[in-house]
Design an enzyme around this catalytic site. Structure first.
Site, PDB file in Angstrom:
ATOM      1  N   GLU A  93       7.245  14.706  17.842  1.00 47.78           N
ATOM      2  CA  GLU A  93       7.862  14.599  16.522  1.00 47.78           C
ATOM      3  C   GLU A  93       7.302  15.690  15.606  1.00 47.78           C
ATOM      4  O   GLU A  93       6.091  15.765  15.398  1.00 47.78           O
ATOM      5  CB  GLU A  93       7.579  13.220  15.914  1.00 47.78           C
ATOM      6  CG  GLU A  93       8.307  13.022  14.604  1.00 47.78           C
ATOM      7  CD  GLU A  93       8.000  11.674  13.948  1.00 47.78           C
ATOM      8  OE1 GLU A  93       6.833  11.280  13.905  1.00 47.78           O
ATOM      9  OE2 GLU A  93       8.960  11.025  13.484  1.00 47.78           O
TER      10      GLU A  93
ATOM     11  N   CYS B 251      12.463   9.760   9.975  1.00 46.52           N
ATOM     12  CA  CYS B 251      11.962   9.176  11.220  1.00 46.52           C
ATOM     13  C   CYS B 251      13.038   9.174  12.299  1.00 46.52           C
ATOM     14  O   CYS B 251      12.778   9.426  13.461  1.00 46.52           O
ATOM     15  CB  CYS B 251      11.473   7.764  10.976  1.00 46.52           C
ATOM     16  SG  CYS B 251      12.707   6.747  10.181  1.00 46.52           S
TER      17      CYS B 251
ATOM     18  N   LYS C 146       0.893  -1.173   0.000  1.00 45.93           N
ATOM     19  CA  LYS C 146       0.000   0.000   0.000  1.00 45.93           C
ATOM     20  C   LYS C 146       0.920   1.209   0.000  1.00 45.93           C
ATOM     21  O   LYS C 146       1.641   1.462   0.962  1.00 45.93           O
ATOM     22  CB  LYS C 146      -0.862  -0.014   1.262  1.00 45.93           C
ATOM     23  CG  LYS C 146      -2.251   0.558   1.122  1.00 45.93           C
ATOM     24  CD  LYS C 146      -2.311   2.038   0.848  1.00 45.93           C
ATOM     25  CE  LYS C 146      -2.181   2.894   2.098  1.00 45.93           C
ATOM     26  NZ  LYS C 146      -1.952   4.314   1.755  1.00 45.93           N
TER      27      LYS C 146
ATOM     28  N   VAL D  25      -0.731   5.930  13.812  1.00 45.72           N
ATOM     29  CA  VAL D  25      -1.291   4.910  12.913  1.00 45.72           C
ATOM     30  C   VAL D  25      -0.731   3.530  13.276  1.00 45.72           C
ATOM     31  O   VAL D  25      -1.443   2.526  13.219  1.00 45.72           O
ATOM     32  CB  VAL D  25      -1.032   5.270  11.430  1.00 45.72           C
ATOM     33  CG1 VAL D  25      -1.498   4.145  10.522  1.00 45.72           C
ATOM     34  CG2 VAL D  25      -1.751   6.560  11.061  1.00 45.72           C
TER      35      VAL D  25
ATOM     36  N   GLU E   6       7.671   0.280  12.197  1.00 44.35           N
ATOM     37  CA  GLU E   6       8.748   1.273  12.128  1.00 44.35           C
ATOM     38  C   GLU E   6       8.060   2.623  12.234  1.00 44.35           C
ATOM     39  O   GLU E   6       7.520   3.131  11.253  1.00 44.35           O
ATOM     40  CB  GLU E   6       9.495   1.159  10.780  1.00 44.35           C
ATOM     41  CG  GLU E   6      10.185  -0.170  10.537  1.00 44.35           C
ATOM     42  CD  GLU E   6      11.518  -0.290  11.258  1.00 44.35           C
ATOM     43  OE1 GLU E   6      11.899   0.640  11.990  1.00 44.35           O
ATOM     44  OE2 GLU E   6      12.168  -1.331  11.091  1.00 44.35           O
TER      45      GLU E   6
ATOM     46  N   GLY F 110       5.453   4.161   9.355  1.00 46.25           N
ATOM     47  CA  GLY F 110       4.638   5.373   9.388  1.00 46.25           C
ATOM     48  C   GLY F 110       4.600   5.935  10.796  1.00 46.25           C
ATOM     49  O   GLY F 110       5.462   5.624  11.629  1.00 46.25           O
ATOM     50  N   SER F 111       3.591   6.733  11.056  1.00 45.85           N
ATOM     51  CA  SER F 111       3.527   7.437  12.341  1.00 45.85           C
ATOM     52  C   SER F 111       3.167   6.487  13.491  1.00 45.85           C
ATOM     53  O   SER F 111       2.550   5.439  13.282  1.00 45.85           O
ATOM     54  CB  SER F 111       2.478   8.544  12.254  1.00 45.85           C
ATOM     55  OG  SER F 111       1.220   7.968  11.987  1.00 45.85           O
TER      56      SER F 111
HETATM   57  P1  NAD Z   1       1.301   7.847   8.338  1.00 44.75           P
HETATM   58  O1  NAD Z   1       1.241   7.004   9.549  1.00 44.75           O
HETATM   59  O2  NAD Z   1       0.346   8.957   8.201  1.00 44.75           O
HETATM   60  O3  NAD Z   1       1.101   6.948   7.030  1.00 44.75           O
HETATM   61  C1  NAD Z   1       1.938   5.837   6.778  1.00 44.75           C
HETATM   62  C2  NAD Z   1       1.208   4.879   5.862  1.00 44.75           C
HETATM   63  O4  NAD Z   1       0.094   4.340   6.572  1.00 44.75           O
HETATM   64  C3  NAD Z   1       0.627   5.515   4.609  1.00 44.75           C
HETATM   65  O5  NAD Z   1       0.693   4.597   3.555  1.00 44.75           O
HETATM   66  C4  NAD Z   1      -0.821   5.754   5.001  1.00 44.75           C
HETATM   67  O6  NAD Z   1      -1.674   5.853   3.891  1.00 44.75           O
HETATM   68  C5  NAD Z   1      -1.083   4.514   5.824  1.00 44.75           C
HETATM   69  N1  NAD Z   1      -2.197   4.630   6.785  1.00 44.75           N
HETATM   70  C6  NAD Z   1      -2.753   5.744   7.330  1.00 44.75           C
HETATM   71  N2  NAD Z   1      -3.757   5.403   8.174  1.00 44.75           N
HETATM   72  C7  NAD Z   1      -3.844   4.050   8.168  1.00 44.75           C
HETATM   73  C8  NAD Z   1      -4.639   3.111   8.839  1.00 44.75           C
HETATM   74  N3  NAD Z   1      -5.606   3.486   9.695  1.00 44.75           N
HETATM   75  N4  NAD Z   1      -4.442   1.794   8.610  1.00 44.75           N
HETATM   76  C9  NAD Z   1      -3.481   1.367   7.767  1.00 44.75           C
HETATM   77  N5  NAD Z   1      -2.668   2.231   7.083  1.00 44.75           N
HETATM   78  C10 NAD Z   1      -2.843   3.552   7.294  1.00 44.75           C
HETATM   79  O7  NAD Z   1       2.812   8.333   8.216  1.00 44.75           O
HETATM   80  P2  NAD Z   1       3.451   9.293   7.120  1.00 44.75           P
HETATM   81  O8  NAD Z   1       2.960  10.658   7.370  1.00 44.75           O
HETATM   82  O9  NAD Z   1       3.313   8.707   5.758  1.00 44.75           O
HETATM   83  O10 NAD Z   1       4.999   9.162   7.481  1.00 44.75           O
HETATM   84  C11 NAD Z   1       5.573   9.882   8.474  1.00 44.75           C
HETATM   85  C12 NAD Z   1       5.723   9.075   9.726  1.00 44.75           C
HETATM   86  O11 NAD Z   1       6.382   7.856   9.411  1.00 44.75           O
HETATM   87  C13 NAD Z   1       6.587   9.747  10.758  1.00 44.75           C
HETATM   88  O12 NAD Z   1       6.007   9.598  12.019  1.00 44.75           O
HETATM   89  C14 NAD Z   1       7.903   8.997  10.666  1.00 44.75           C
HETATM   90  O13 NAD Z   1       8.671   9.033  11.835  1.00 44.75           O
HETATM   91  C15 NAD Z   1       7.458   7.630  10.316  1.00 44.75           C
HETATM   92  N6  NAD Z   1       8.527   6.872   9.649  1.00 44.75           N
HETATM   93  C16 NAD Z   1       9.165   5.893  10.368  1.00 44.75           C
HETATM   94  C17 NAD Z   1      10.221   5.200   9.794  1.00 44.75           C
HETATM   95  C18 NAD Z   1      10.955   4.142  10.571  1.00 44.75           C
HETATM   96  O14 NAD Z   1      11.667   3.362   9.949  1.00 44.75           O
HETATM   97  N7  NAD Z   1      10.820   4.080  11.875  1.00 44.75           N
HETATM   98  C19 NAD Z   1      10.622   5.496   8.501  1.00 44.75           C
HETATM   99  C20 NAD Z   1       9.945   6.490   7.801  1.00 44.75           C
HETATM  100  C21 NAD Z   1       8.886   7.173   8.397  1.00 44.75           C
END
Ligand code: NAD
Length: 503
Positions: free
Chosen positions: A404, A297, A188, A245, A263, A241-242
């Site tokens: 963050e 991140c 996704k 989420v 992650e 992601g965050s």
């Molecule tokens: P996000 O959590 O908004 O989205 C991440 C992904 O999850 C996207 O594909 C989004 O469409 C999907 N998503 C959103 N809601 C969802 C749900 N309810 N169920 C399933 N999937 C869902 O994050 P973002 O804004 O894309 O990325 C930024 C965040 O990602 C920051 O917090 C950053 O620290 C983190 N991040 C972590 C790492 C790591 O390796 N630890 C690496 C990169 C980014």
């Protein structure tokens, strides 16, 4: 809506952008006709719209395709799998120009100083994974005569891979570990950056991967992502992601107890001791937060300096960032800082800067308001830029030091001694990375041992090597990607007992 569209690139060339869902090696239309609009963050203009998956029918189709492909893929000889990975890596390398331009267009990454590097990272990751494919092994031993025990490292089945916007192709390539270990996958893409992975999908077909091994669905997270997480035909979720989420993903994946690796976010500290090489500390501190517009991140977004070197560090840092982190159009050859991903994110970062100032921080560099070069440009002024910002006199409990921001904002404060530094470093809900600058090797190792994080950088920040596991503790998530440890997250270690004795 059609399945391909001609799009003009910065180079003046045009390319054919796939718009469909990628299922079973084919681009197909969304079954409910819904679309996802994607915007160029550098200008605020719409680039195109792609087909968005129906959370029911299309997600199910993608999972079914992956399920059908699982057994045949599992039984492909490992040398053939390895060669497919090497072929794919080669194709990505040959298509670097195109992939980097699409990535830059969709995510706002500066093309020359950032996006090209990401594509090279994808080539390296796929090549690295190829190297593991024919070397994965279990253990065997005989505990007593007539008894043999061995372990098999087997794929789990269908893996749902959810990727973020900040490194679309690069984070995707890390999750190809799932496919390298014999699983099939449904990816996704991030809802803000759906384009580059669809271009990449064409290379997967060209490399010769069988249908169904790699599938891509576009769409919003709350419906399409969530449907993938809850799907009973998915055996594991690998999420980046965050944290917010990530919490939802973990709880919704419990529907069939599918394992998850998370992650998530971070607020990584960088502690600069008075015995450090200050010039180096300044360079790494800047790199650790201002690269990729602070959308990192593991970015070292809070930096604490031992009192005696604090003002000197700030002066040197401001000069270094001013000279080496120019803001501008992602197409500019020397530009290092492009736009934030969305208008909402631009506003969010600005509001963090504002709140830092209200809390009592001193603005050493940047601040709210558009950079001059952007404000005076009719096209770029509609983009989502934020100036690299250094906020000083930050206390560890300030919001700017705890939450963050995910933007080009560095919070800087002081500490008095080692114990104080360690206490501040660990005073966070997150635990992704942590950095220390000191010439005292004993102190550095002590810190590495005692700091609560998944990664530690001694005399650097955000150093990355594909051989090393990447991931965090606390609210930064759990599980690891990359390195040998990363492989284990995508396998079932099966224990086999062979009895050759009579009872
Ligand atoms: P996000 O959590 O908004 O989205 C991440 C992904 O999850 C996207 O594909 C989004 O469409 C999907 N998503 C959103 N809601 C969802 C749900 N309810 N169920 C399933 N999937 C869902 O994050 P973002 O804004 O894309 O990325 C930024 C965040 O990602 C920051 O917090 C950053 O620290 C983190 N991040 C972590 C790492 C790591 O390796 N630890 C690496 C990169 C980014």
């Amino acid at each position: 809506m059609s399945l391909f569209q001609e799009i003009a690139l910065a180079s003046g060339d045009k390319y054919s952008q796939p718009l469909g869902l990628f299922i079973d090696n084919e681009f197909v239309a969304s079954s409910n006709g819904s679309v996802l609009v994607t915007t160029n963050p550098a200008t605020g203009k719409q680039i195109t719209q792609v087909h968005a998956a129906d959370p029911g029918k299309d997600v199910d189709e993608a999972v079914k395709a992956a399920r059908k492909a699982f057994k045949p893929w599992k039984s492909v000889p490992i040398t053939e799998k390895r060669d497919l990975f090497l072929k794919l890596a080669q194709l990505v390398k040959e298509n670097t120009q195109l992939l980097a331009q699409v990535e830059s267009l969709d995510s706002g990454k500066p093309l020359h100083t950032n996006a090209y590097g990401d594509i090279d990272g994808v080539v390296q990751t796929l090549t690295y994974l190829a190297g593991w494919i024919d070397k994965t092994s279990g253990e065997a031993f005989s505990p007593s005569p007539g008894k043999l025990c061995y372990t098999l490292h087997q794929p789990l089945g269908v893996v749902g891979c959810i990727i973020p916007f900040n490194y679309p192709l690069s984070m995707m390539s890390w999750k190809w570990t799932a496919i390298a270990t014999g699983n099939t996958a449904v990816f996704k893409s991030a809802h803000q950056t759906p384009l580059s992975i669809l271009v990449f999908a064409q290379l997967v077909v060209e490399a010769g991967f069988p249908p169904g091994v790699f599938n891509v669905i576009s769409g919003e997270g709350g419906n399409v992502g969530d449907a993938l997480v809850r799907h009973l035909g998915v055996d594991k979720i690998a999420f980046t992601g965050s944290t917010k989420v990530g919490q939802l993903v973990q709880s919704h994946a419990a529907v069939n107890l599918k394992p998850v690796t998370l992650e998530c976010g971070g607020k990584s500290p960088l502690m600069v001791f008075e015995d450090a090489d200050l010039e180096e500390a300044v360079k790494w501190a800047a790199f650790g937060i201002f690269h990729n517009m602070g959308q990192i991140c593991s970015g070292t977004s809070r930096c604490f300096v031992q009192e005696s070197k604090y003002e000197e560090f700030l002066i040197k840092l401001a000069a270094h960032v001013t000279a080496n982190f120019p803001v501008g159009s992602p197409l500019g050859e020397d530009i290092v800082v492009g736009p934030q991903i969305t208008k909402a994110q631009q506003e969010r970062v600005m509001s963090f800067i504002d709140s830092g100032i209200k809390e009592g921080c001193r603005v050493v560099l940047g601040g709210t308001g558009l950079p001059e070069v952007i404000a005076n440009d009719a096209v770029l002024a509609n983009g989502y830029y934020v100036r690299p910002t250094i906020l000083a006199d930050v206390k560890p409990h300030y919001k700017i030091a705890q939450e963050e921001v995910f933007g080009p904002v560095l919070a800087v404060g002081t500490f008095c001694d080692y114990d104080d530094a360690l206490r501040i470093a660990n005073d966070s809900q997150y635990g992704l990375g942590a950095g220390i600058f000191s010439q005292d090797i004993k102190k550095c190792h002590e810190f590495a041992d005692e700091v609560e994080s998944g990664m530690v950088w001694i005399n650097s920040s955000n150093d990355l090597d594909f051989h090393m596991p990447f991931g965090g503790v606390k609210m930064s998530g759990h599980g690891r990607e990359l390195g040998k440890y990363g492989l284990l997250n995508f396998t079932n270690v099966k224990a086999v007992y062979v009895n050759m004795c009579k009872l």
